[in-house]
Design a protein around this motif. Structure first.
Motif, PDB file in Angstrom:
ATOM      1  N   UNK A 115       0.859  -1.190   0.000  1.00 35.72           N
ATOM      2  CA  UNK A 115       0.000   0.000   0.000  1.00 35.72           C
ATOM      3  C   UNK A 115       0.895   1.239   0.000  1.00 35.72           C
ATOM      4  N   UNK A 116       0.529   2.276  -0.765  1.00 33.32           N
ATOM      5  CA  UNK A 116       1.335   3.495  -0.773  1.00 33.32           C
ATOM      6  C   UNK A 116       1.239   4.211   0.568  1.00 33.32           C
ATOM      7  N   UNK A 117       2.349   4.790   0.987  1.00 32.73           N
ATOM      8  CA  UNK A 117       2.409   5.507   2.252  1.00 32.73           C
ATOM      9  C   UNK A 117       3.048   6.873   2.018  1.00 32.73           C
ATOM     10  N   UNK A 118       2.478   7.897   2.605  1.00 32.25           N
ATOM     11  CA  UNK A 118       3.008   9.257   2.483  1.00 32.25           C
ATOM     12  C   UNK A 118       3.961   9.550   3.632  1.00 32.25           C
ATOM     13  N   UNK A 119       5.137  10.089   3.316  1.00 34.27           N
ATOM     14  CA  UNK A 119       6.113  10.520   4.313  1.00 34.27           C
ATOM     15  C   UNK A 119       6.364  12.009   4.085  1.00 34.27           C
ATOM     16  N   UNK A 120       6.227  12.794   5.155  1.00 37.18           N
ATOM     17  CA  UNK A 120       6.365  14.238   5.002  1.00 37.18           C
ATOM     18  C   UNK A 120       7.068  14.801   6.232  1.00 37.18           C
ATOM     19  N   UNK A 121       8.379  14.921   6.173  1.00 41.42           N
ATOM     20  CA  UNK A 121       9.124  15.431   7.330  1.00 41.42           C
ATOM     21  C   UNK A 121       8.823  16.907   7.569  1.00 41.42           C
ATOM     22  N   UNK A 122       9.125  17.362   8.781  1.00 43.00           N
ATOM     23  CA  UNK A 122       8.881  18.764   9.122  1.00 43.00           C
ATOM     24  C   UNK A 122       9.664  19.693   8.210  1.00 43.00           C
TER      25      UNK A 122
END
Length: 206
Positions: A115-122
């Motif tokens: 499943x696609x997962x979103x990663x968004x660091x600060x």
């Protein structure tokens, strides 16, 4: 620049420098050695997929055959891509039918539920990754190789795929500029020497 996994997999069929063909995946030992030299591909299989999906990759005969099956599908579809130009001579006489190659590749890619997962660091832009529900690193390896092949064959790089036809070479490569004829400079040198020899022989039949 590191080649993408599908190109590295296809290149496990290579020339030996003397007109013969070598297969890096011919034995379990050879396949293990090839994989150990490619930490990026190995990490795909051995990284933790979920909280309970851990463990080291065990490369046995069954897994070797599964990887080879993906390679057979890839090289058959590569031959379709470069057509009507000739395919690599290494396996041109024993290519899988295109329909069979596609079925094999799609089945291998479907072995791992992801499943696609979103990663968004600060600090920094968002990126996407895949979360796997598969606990077997061998399955993850085969599926990852197949997914990269599907991505390549359905993407814009496909248009730049070529078979190198320098003397003795059996590689496929991605053309980096419009006039590139060979996979690497050494192949270009061999091709130019062969052409010079043929011209010289034609000019002096004695």
């Amino acid at each position: 620049m590191t080649e993408r996994p599908v190109m590295e997999l296809a290149s496990t069929i290579r020339h030996d420098g003397d007109g013969g063909v070598l297969d890096d995946l011919d034995t379990v030992r050879g396949a293990r050695r090839w994989l150990q030299r490619r930490p990026g591909i190995l990490a795909t299989a051995t990284a933790t997929a979920t909280a309970t999906a851990t463990g080291d990759l065990v490369l046995d005969e069954e897994l070797r055959e599964a990887v080879v099956d993906v390679r057979r599908a890839v090289r058959a579809l590569f031959a379709r891509v470069v057509s009507p130009a000739p395919p690599s001579p290494a396996d041109a006489h024993r290519l899988l039918p295109v329909d069979e190659a596609m079925r094999l590749l799609n089945a291998a890619a479907a072995r791992e539920p992801v499943a696609p997962q979103l990663h968004w660091p600060a600090e920094g832009p968002p990126t996407a990754g895949l979360l796997s529900a598969e606990g077997d690193p061998g399955v993850r390896l085969v599926a990852a190789l197949a997914r990269d092949a599907v991505d390549f064959l359905s993407g814009p790089q496909r248009e730049h795929l070529r078979a190198c036809h320098a003397p003795r070479c059996v590689r496929y490569f991605i053309r980096s500029h419009g006039r590139q004829e060979w996979c690497k400079p050494s192949c270009g040198n061999r091709a130019r020497v062969a052409r010079h020899y043929e011209r010289t022989r034609a000019a002096d039949p004695s």
